[in-house]
Design an enzyme around this catalytic site. Structure first.
Site, PDB file in Angstrom:
ATOM      1  CB  SER A  44      15.937  18.168   2.616  1.00  0.00           C
ATOM      2  OG  SER A  44      15.995  16.876   2.089  1.00  0.00           O
ATOM      3  N   GLY A  45      15.637  16.070   5.266  1.00  0.00           N
ATOM      4  CA  GLY A  45      16.410  15.012   5.915  1.00  0.00           C
ATOM      5  C   GLY A  45      17.001  15.350   7.283  1.00  0.00           C
ATOM      6  CG  HIS A  94       4.169  14.037   1.783  1.00  0.00           C
ATOM      7  ND1 HIS A  94       3.231  13.117   1.347  1.00  0.00           N
ATOM      8  CD2 HIS A  94       5.379  13.512   1.456  1.00  0.00           C
ATOM      9  CE1 HIS A  94       3.852  12.092   0.784  1.00  0.00           C
ATOM     10  NE2 HIS A  94       5.158  12.304   0.844  1.00  0.00           N
ATOM     11  CG  HIS A  96       5.771   8.080   3.095  1.00  0.00           C
ATOM     12  ND1 HIS A  96       6.943   7.635   2.553  1.00  0.00           N
ATOM     13  CD2 HIS A  96       5.387   9.138   2.331  1.00  0.00           C
ATOM     14  CE1 HIS A  96       7.265   8.404   1.506  1.00  0.00           C
ATOM     15  NE2 HIS A  96       6.341   9.324   1.363  1.00  0.00           N
ATOM     16  CG  ASP A 119     -18.085  14.500  11.972  1.00  0.00           C
ATOM     17  OD1 ASP A 119     -19.241  14.839  11.638  1.00  0.00           O
ATOM     18  OD2 ASP A 119     -17.849  13.841  13.004  1.00  0.00           O
ATOM     19  CG  HIS A 168       4.320   9.233  -2.848  1.00  0.00           C
ATOM     20  ND1 HIS A 168       4.837  10.315  -3.508  1.00  0.00           N
ATOM     21  CD2 HIS A 168       4.856   9.275  -1.607  1.00  0.00           C
ATOM     22  CE1 HIS A 168       5.658  10.967  -2.685  1.00  0.00           C
ATOM     23  NE2 HIS A 168       5.680  10.360  -1.535  1.00  0.00           N
ATOM     24  CE1 TYR A 225     -19.099  17.590  17.210  1.00  0.00           C
ATOM     25  CE2 TYR A 225     -17.310  19.159  16.948  1.00  0.00           C
ATOM     26  CZ  TYR A 225     -17.783  17.963  17.430  1.00  0.00           C
ATOM     27  OH  TYR A 225     -16.958  17.133  18.133  1.00  0.00           O
TER      28      TYR A 225
HETATM   29 ZN   LIG Z   1       6.656  10.982   0.220  1.00  0.00          ZN
END
Ligand SMILES: [Zn+2]
Length: 230
Positions: A44-45, A94, A96, A119, A168, A225
């Site tokens: 985290s962070g 995840h 943003h 695709d 979000h 493909y």
């Molecule tokens: Zn987030």
């Protein structure tokens, strides 16, 4: 423990930055070892420029830290819910990222309106429902996973490897951390192209047979493909 997976997840986190999907520390990647059911996730962070493979945190499917000195990403409970609900996925991302987040904030599914989208994503990229006050005030990150899973009740998560969490941002996944990053990049690009296309023509359409053609030539039994798999 899980040194190879830590290296892989670390590299995938760095790739998010390389692809321009992440500002500051707003993003995370995880990968799962399905044999031991242990998840390796970004701490985290921690700033990307000082992060090391050994900083990756190992958690179990309850989100409990099994190894690591740092706290795992605050989104860990969401990742864990998704690994439990979608047994065929091996990596989750995840971010943003700008355009995907803009669609999430607008609360609108990204319709399948082009072959780039088709695709990789069979259907519209779905946006979740609003979270209730109880969900937000309760175990927020776990409930974020639950609203995603609910949105996928009638959607195949392998054919649609990403989602917009309303107000979000996007989550995407794949067979491993690398493919989850790849899908995050495609999702952002598809969101960007859809934003521009709708600005040009709000009434645009795409025929279902063109979607089917593009999806099936990359996926499924008759895929042709790229190069033959050895
Ligand atoms: Zn987030």
């Amino acid at each position: 423990m899980l040194e190879t997976l830590k290296e892989k997840v670390y590299k995938a986190n760095i790739d998010l930055v390389k692809h321009g999907l992440v500002l500051f520390t707003w993003g995370n990647v995880s990968g799962i070892d399905r044999k031991s059911n242990l998840v390796v996730i970004k701490p985290s962070g921690v700033s990307y420029d000082i992060m090391k493979p050994n900083d990756m945190v190992v958690v179990d499917l309850n989100g409990k830290v099994v190894e690591g000195d740092l706290r795992p990403s605050s989104d860990t409970p969401t990742h864990v819910v998704l690994y439990k609900a979608f047994p065929d996925i091996g990596g989750i991302v995840h971010t943003h990222s700008t355009y995907a987040t803009a669609w999430a904030q607008a609360g609108i599914d990204i319709p399948n309106i082009g072959t780039t989208h088709a695709d990789y994503f069979h259907d519209a990229i779905p946006c979740t429902a609003d979270m209730t006050e109880e969900e937000v005030k309760g175990s927020y990150e776990t409930e974020t996973g639950n609203v995603i899973v609910k949105r996928f009740e009638k959607i195949n998560p392998i054919h649609t490897p990403g989602v917009l969490v309303k107000n979000h941002g996007p989550f995407s996944w794949g067979k491993d951390a690398d493919e989850a990053v790849y899908h995050a990049v495609v999702l952002e690009q598809v969101a960007k192209m859809a934003s521009i296309s709708f600005a040009i023509n709000p009434n645009l359409t795409m025929s279902p047979y063109l979607i089917e053609k593009h999806f099936s030539r990359k996926h499924g039994p008759n895929a042709y493909y790229g190069q033959k798999k050895k």
